[in-house]
Write a protein that holds these residues in place. Structure first.
Motif, PDB file in Angstrom:
ATOM      1  N   MET A   1       9.976  -4.442 -14.337  1.00 45.55           N
ATOM      2  CA  MET A   1       9.449  -3.716 -13.399  1.00 45.55           C
ATOM      3  C   MET A   1       8.205  -4.631 -12.851  1.00 45.55           C
ATOM      4  SD  MET A   1       7.790   0.068 -12.655  1.00 45.55           S
ATOM      5  CE  MET A   1       9.520   0.900 -13.134  1.00 45.55           C
ATOM      6  N   LEU A   2       8.071  -5.084 -11.432  1.00 46.06           N
ATOM      7  CA  LEU A   2       7.318  -5.886 -11.081  1.00 46.06           C
ATOM      8  C   LEU A   2       5.867  -5.159 -10.352  1.00 46.06           C
ATOM      9  CD1 LEU A   2       9.678  -8.266  -8.962  1.00 46.06           C
ATOM     10  CD2 LEU A   2       8.347  -8.775 -11.030  1.00 46.06           C
ATOM     11  N   PRO A   3       4.704  -5.630 -10.532  1.00 46.15           N
ATOM     12  CA  PRO A   3       3.567  -4.725 -10.354  1.00 46.15           C
ATOM     13  C   PRO A   3       3.424  -5.015  -8.751  1.00 46.15           C
ATOM     14  CG  PRO A   3       2.679  -6.885 -10.905  1.00 46.15           C
ATOM     15  CD  PRO A   3       4.438  -6.800 -11.441  1.00 46.15           C
ATOM     16  N   PHE A   4       2.918  -3.832  -8.183  1.00 39.51           N
ATOM     17  CA  PHE A   4       2.649  -3.696  -6.759  1.00 39.51           C
ATOM     18  C   PHE A   4       1.533  -2.844  -6.473  1.00 39.51           C
ATOM     19  CE2 PHE A   4       5.659  -0.443  -7.846  1.00 39.51           C
ATOM     20  CZ  PHE A   4       5.384   0.450  -6.877  1.00 39.51           C
ATOM     21  N   ARG A   5       1.139  -2.752  -5.322  1.00 43.34           N
ATOM     22  CA  ARG A   5       0.010  -1.736  -4.878  1.00 43.34           C
ATOM     23  C   ARG A   5       0.097  -1.189  -3.466  1.00 43.34           C
ATOM     24  NH1 ARG A   5      -5.912  -4.531  -4.582  1.00 43.34           N
ATOM     25  NH2 ARG A   5      -5.700  -3.968  -6.751  1.00 43.34           N
ATOM     26  N   PHE A   6       0.039   0.019  -3.413  1.00 46.74           N
ATOM     27  CA  PHE A   6       0.077   0.811  -2.039  1.00 46.74           C
ATOM     28  C   PHE A   6      -0.738   1.837  -1.580  1.00 46.74           C
ATOM     29  CE2 PHE A   6       2.230   3.472  -5.235  1.00 46.74           C
ATOM     30  CZ  PHE A   6       2.106   4.746  -4.697  1.00 46.74           C
ATOM     31  N   ILE A   7      -1.155   2.383  -0.591  1.00 51.61           N
ATOM     32  CA  ILE A   7      -1.767   3.412  -0.292  1.00 51.61           C
ATOM     33  C   ILE A   7      -1.195   4.757   0.182  1.00 51.61           C
ATOM     34  CG2 ILE A   7      -3.305   4.353   1.809  1.00 51.61           C
ATOM     35  CD1 ILE A   7      -4.495   1.623   1.986  1.00 51.61           C
ATOM     36  N   HIS A   8      -1.640   5.775  -0.662  1.00 48.13           N
ATOM     37  CA  HIS A   8      -1.241   7.168  -0.464  1.00 48.13           C
ATOM     38  C   HIS A   8      -1.800   7.888   0.512  1.00 48.13           C
ATOM     39  CE1 HIS A   8       0.063  11.216  -2.342  1.00 48.13           C
ATOM     40  NE2 HIS A   8       0.147  11.111  -1.010  1.00 48.13           N
ATOM     41  N   ALA A   9      -1.631   8.444   1.687  1.00 48.37           N
ATOM     42  CA  ALA A   9      -2.492   9.077   2.490  1.00 48.37           C
ATOM     43  C   ALA A   9      -1.688  10.411   3.080  1.00 48.37           C
ATOM     44  CB  ALA A   9      -3.068   8.232   3.649  1.00 48.37           C
ATOM     45  N   ALA A  10      -2.354  11.207   3.512  1.00 49.05           N
ATOM     46  CA  ALA A  10      -1.661  12.437   4.281  1.00 49.05           C
ATOM     47  C   ALA A  10      -2.679  13.230   5.255  1.00 49.05           C
ATOM     48  CB  ALA A  10      -1.087  13.355   3.008  1.00 49.05           C
ATOM     49  N   ASP A  11      -2.047  14.012   5.926  1.00 55.81           N
ATOM     50  CA  ASP A  11      -2.848  14.973   6.718  1.00 55.81           C
ATOM     51  C   ASP A  11      -3.992  14.248   7.393  1.00 55.81           C
ATOM     52  OD1 ASP A  11      -1.623  17.695   5.539  1.00 55.81           O
ATOM     53  OD2 ASP A  11      -2.126  16.557   3.899  1.00 55.81           O
TER      54      ASP A  11
END
Length: 436
Positions: A1-11
């Motif tokens: 599995m390759l490393p990665f980064r993301f943003i989790h936003a809601a509402d």
């Protein structure tokens, strides 16, 4: 599995009207109405600064199905900026902004994907090298009233076991009582799907329900009323080579809500209370120097000034004066560090020995014991209070007030009535003794 980064936003609730608030000056109201857009801008800046591989938004981008033109245009600007930075965005719509809402017919930027009314899966690549790193599955609400357990329709994409699986879901997990029960499901339902990370929306308080797999509510990006206290923002999520998750909450809000208490226990004069309130406001200002604070102050404790506060004039005058100072300060130096008092809530009591009176073999003692029993139970139609209120239910305004009140509000009314009755009876006793 390759490393990665993301943003989790809601509402995001863009262009929330901040309804139901009284006493706001034009300057303050305008700042509140801009706050959701500022939070959105900060999220975009965070994504660019942290070089995230993608952004997921788990529902309720807009505040209502009757979406304002301003909200749509500002959101499109944000998406276009992320697209220019080669950051994909994956969006589901929830109960506040379902797919059947009337909105502008626009062409979305190429890197923006809005999930439709049935679950679908999209493979995501890492920005720097185009390697596949994740599969995102999601579905939007077609209408605002989704009462079925739609999580059961989510299936893990076949043939992608080496990738990190993310599920976007706008739902009430395990029956949270603070929010309406849309798309109800359980942690067991989500575990069964086999995903690594459930990016949830709908609940406005930040919470991680589980870590294996991750089941996460980031909360909303900007608090909008006194029930949405504390820092608001999004999660910056890093996934390493082993699939381990590291979450970093990042604040985005520019207006923050506080629900605080000030006791009258050491106050002998209203001036003492004013000084205590101003000390509290200074503490709040120093704890949140970069933004604008909205605070509800609950006046608690027992003291000799309680009776002076009961008529409301002292607190009303204090509220007007404090708000005037804040509005002047904001007009001069800006809103950073300013604290606006949303309201005073009088929950204090007079200096009476209730515990002693409760033990007395007297009319007052018997009456207070009856009230304590009512406080401990439900104020239903068969209760003593229910019988007493029955004649009042013929009055439409009173009936609306009573039926729309919470159990906690009813308890507070009864508690204050209990204390007032005890005070009046004690005053009668003292007057009778003096005349004799």
């Amino acid at each position: 599995m390759l490393p990665f980064r993301f943003i989790h936003a809601a509402d995001l609730h863009l262009d929330s009207p901040f309804a139901g608030m009284s006493g706001l000056t034009d300057r303050v109201r305008k700042h509140l109405q801009q706050s959701t857009f500022i939070a959105l801008d900060r999220m975009v800046q965070l994504a660019v600064r942290e070089k995230v591989d993608f952004v997921v938004i788990s529902g309720d981008v807009y505040d209502s199905s009757n979406t304002s033109l301003r909200a749509q245009l500002r959101f499109m600007e944000a998406l276009e900026m992320l697209d220019r930075e080669h950051i994909p965005v994956f969006i589901i719509h929830g109960n506040h902004d379902p797919l059947d809402s009337p909105r502008l017919a626009v062409t979305l930027p190429p890197l923006v994907h809005v999930f439709g009314p049935v679950p679908e899966s999209v493979t995501v690549v890492r920005r720097r090298d185009g390697q596949e790193v994740s599969v995102i599955t999601g579905m939007s609400y077609l209408t605002s009233k989704v009462k079925e357990n739609i999580s059961l329709r989510y299936n893990k994409k076949a043939g992608a076991s080496e990738l990190f699986h993310i599920g976007l879901l706008h739902a009430n997990v395990d029956g949270n009582q603070e929010h309406e029960t849309y798309a109800p499901c359980s942690k067991k339902d989500l575990n069964t799907a086999g995903y690594h990370y459930w990016a949830l929306g709908h609940i406005h308080s930040r919470r991680t329900l589980q870590e294996s797999p991750y089941i996460v509510y980031p909360g909303n990006i900007q608090g909008r009323n006194i029930r949405e206290t504390g820092p608001k923002g999004c999660y910056l999520v890093d996934v390493d080579e082993t699939g381990a998750v590291a979450m970093d909450f990042r604040e985005l809000d520019t207006v923050r809500w506080f629900d605080m208490e000030v006791s009258i226990g050491d106050c002998r004069h209203p001036e003492d209370l004013r000084l205590n309130v101003e000390r509290l406001l200074t503490d709040i200002s120093e704890s949140y120097t970069t933004g604008f604070s909205m605070v509800r102050i609950r006046i608690t404790g027992r003291g000799s000034i309680h009776r002076e506060l009961e008529d409301g004039f002292i607190l009303e005058d204090l509220l007007i004066d404090l708000r005037r100072k804040v509005d002047n300060q904001a007009g001069t130096v800006g809103f950073a560090g300013c604290v606006w008092v949303e309201s005073f809530c009088l929950s204090s009591g007079a200096e009476i020995q209730l515990e002693t009176l409760l033990q007395e073999d007297s009319f007052i003692g018997e009456l207070l014991r009856l009230a304590e029993t009512e406080l401990a139970g439900d104020i239903g139609s068969d209760s003593v209070i229910g019988h007493a209120l029955r004649p009042l239910m013929d009055q439409p305004e009173i009936r609306l007030l009573l039926t729309g009140s919470t159990r906690e509000e009813q308890r507070e009314w009864l508690r204050r009535a209990m204390e007032l009755t005890a005070l009046l009876l004690l005053d009668d006793q003292e007057a009778g003794g003096a005349s004799a």
